[in-house]
Design an enzyme around this catalytic site. Structure first.
Site, PDB file in Angstrom:
ATOM      1  N   PHE A 163     -38.482 -27.556  26.836  1.00  0.00           N
ATOM      2  CA  PHE A 163     -38.918 -26.912  25.591  1.00  0.00           C
ATOM      3  C   PHE A 163     -38.562 -27.784  24.386  1.00  0.00           C
ATOM      4  O   PHE A 163     -37.402 -28.157  24.217  1.00  0.00           O
ATOM      5  CB  PHE A 163     -38.207 -25.559  25.513  1.00  0.00           C
ATOM      6  CG  PHE A 163     -38.536 -24.722  24.314  1.00  0.00           C
ATOM      7  CD1 PHE A 163     -39.768 -24.116  24.193  1.00  0.00           C
ATOM      8  CD2 PHE A 163     -37.587 -24.496  23.333  1.00  0.00           C
ATOM      9  CE1 PHE A 163     -40.059 -23.310  23.102  1.00  0.00           C
ATOM     10  CE2 PHE A 163     -37.863 -23.695  22.229  1.00  0.00           C
ATOM     11  CZ  PHE A 163     -39.105 -23.105  22.120  1.00  0.00           C
ATOM     12  N   SER A 212     -34.607 -28.061  32.377  1.00  0.00           N
ATOM     13  CA  SER A 212     -34.510 -26.999  31.379  1.00  0.00           C
ATOM     14  C   SER A 212     -35.667 -25.999  31.523  1.00  0.00           C
ATOM     15  O   SER A 212     -35.851 -25.424  32.590  1.00  0.00           O
ATOM     16  CB  SER A 212     -34.448 -27.632  29.983  1.00  0.00           C
ATOM     17  OG  SER A 212     -34.039 -26.685  29.028  1.00  0.00           O
ATOM     18  N   MET A 213     -36.487 -25.795  30.481  1.00  0.00           N
ATOM     19  CA  MET A 213     -37.661 -24.939  30.627  1.00  0.00           C
ATOM     20  C   MET A 213     -38.577 -25.483  31.711  1.00  0.00           C
ATOM     21  O   MET A 213     -39.264 -24.713  32.407  1.00  0.00           O
ATOM     22  CB  MET A 213     -38.442 -24.830  29.315  1.00  0.00           C
ATOM     23  CG  MET A 213     -39.740 -24.020  29.466  1.00  0.00           C
ATOM     24  SD  MET A 213     -40.783 -23.993  27.995  1.00  0.00           S
ATOM     25  CE  MET A 213     -41.584 -25.604  28.088  1.00  0.00           C
ATOM     26  N   ASP A 267     -22.821 -27.829  29.155  1.00  0.00           N
ATOM     27  CA  ASP A 267     -24.202 -27.855  28.667  1.00  0.00           C
ATOM     28  C   ASP A 267     -24.234 -27.013  27.405  1.00  0.00           C
ATOM     29  O   ASP A 267     -23.872 -25.834  27.430  1.00  0.00           O
ATOM     30  CB  ASP A 267     -25.116 -27.282  29.752  1.00  0.00           C
ATOM     31  CG  ASP A 267     -26.596 -27.325  29.412  1.00  0.00           C
ATOM     32  OD1 ASP A 267     -26.940 -27.204  28.221  1.00  0.00           O
ATOM     33  OD2 ASP A 267     -27.403 -27.467  30.342  1.00  0.00           O
ATOM     34  N   HIS A 299     -26.732 -31.399  28.583  1.00  0.00           N
ATOM     35  CA  HIS A 299     -27.982 -30.740  28.986  1.00  0.00           C
ATOM     36  C   HIS A 299     -29.046 -31.712  29.497  1.00  0.00           C
ATOM     37  O   HIS A 299     -29.626 -31.503  30.568  1.00  0.00           O
ATOM     38  CB  HIS A 299     -28.540 -29.918  27.815  1.00  0.00           C
ATOM     39  CG  HIS A 299     -29.771 -29.158  28.183  1.00  0.00           C
ATOM     40  ND1 HIS A 299     -29.772 -28.185  29.168  1.00  0.00           N
ATOM     41  CD2 HIS A 299     -31.050 -29.235  27.730  1.00  0.00           C
ATOM     42  CE1 HIS A 299     -30.996 -27.697  29.283  1.00  0.00           C
ATOM     43  NE2 HIS A 299     -31.786 -28.308  28.434  1.00  0.00           N
TER      44      HIS A 299
END
Length: 259
Positions: free
Chosen positions: A25, A93-94, A194, A224
């Site tokens: 994202f 992530s996303m 993260d 992250h």
């Protein structure tokens, strides 16, 4: 609108095994480019698309929603499946949530899933205010470049459009409901430190998927965006070994296909 330098999509024509990589994202293919190139060098066919509204300016992103982001990876998966014998989906992530939904929806067309610091929920009190606040406030500070490694940076937006954050919240809730439909082998790598996605998201995903073949790896040295961080090589090598275990004898260009 021109694409930011480094944020271009990447593709490589390799052998019979294909890998679709999904970026995060407000990020771009740049965060996964070294991973994609590593896989390409090892003879795999690789697709790393640029998600709609990403890789240009944050104002473009607020005109898009999760349906647009998912449609792009869904299209790429169908296209890759037409060219390859076996296909794996990877995500950060996303992008991890996108990969998990592809696995839930496409069943046997996806041979395995690798996710790095996958998102499962938009956290904090602000998340509950998003449906209302997004009509009054256009954006908030960005989340890009959460990286421990000195000199490493992510090409991503410095602002998060709140319309898009609201769309992301809805998408995470949808994917959470669909996680029990994920039955494929799963490799989940996550960073205990993260600052964008808490470890609780990985823990919930591991609890809710139906996969019998699950491997969890901690990325102790990274934040992250671990694919650009100290543990990047480990991610690349573990994911390649994961494919090698599940698709032996297939996929390395010039090797025997089949079996």
């Amino acid at each position: 609108m021109p694409v930011l330098p480094g944020a271009e999509p990447f593709r490589h024509e390799g052998g019979e095994v294909g890998v679709l990589l999904c970026h995060g994202f407000t990020g771009s293919p740049q965060s996964l480019r070294p991973w994609a190139e590593f896989l390409a060098e090892h003879g795999l066919t690789v697709e790393l698309p640029l998600l709609p509204g990403h890789g240009t300016r944050w104002q473009d992103m607020q005109l898009t929603g999760w349906q647009d982001w998912y449609a792009e990876v869904d299209r790429a998966l169908r296209e890759l499946s037409g060219r390859c014998e076996r296909v794996f989906v990877f995500g950060l992530s996303m992008g991890g949530a996108l990969a998990l939904r592809l696995a839930a929806k496409h069943g046997d067309a996806v041979s395995g899933v690798v996710v790095v610091n996958p998102g499962n929920k938009v956290h904090g009190l602000a998340a509950h205010a998003l449906p209302v606040v997004r009509h009054f406030v256009r954006s908030t500070k960005g989340i890009a470049s959460d990286i421990a490694k000195e000199g490493s940076a992510e090409v991503g937006y410095d602002r998060v459009p709140l319309h898009s954050a609201h769309a992301l919240r809805n998408f995470f809730r949808l994917v959470d409901h669909e996680l029990p439909q994920v039955t494929q082998p799963l490799l989940l790598l996550h960073s205990p430190q993260d600052h964008v996605v808490p470890p609780a998201d990985s823990a919930r995903i591991l609890r809710r998927v139906s996969s019998a073949d699950v491997t969890e790896i901690l990325l102790e040295q990274s934040y992250h965006v671990a694919t650009l961080d100290h543990d990047a090589e480990r991610i690349f090598e573990e994911s390649h070994a994961f494919i090698g275990r599940l698709a032996p004898g297939v996929g390395m260009k010039g090797s025997m296909t089949g079996g």
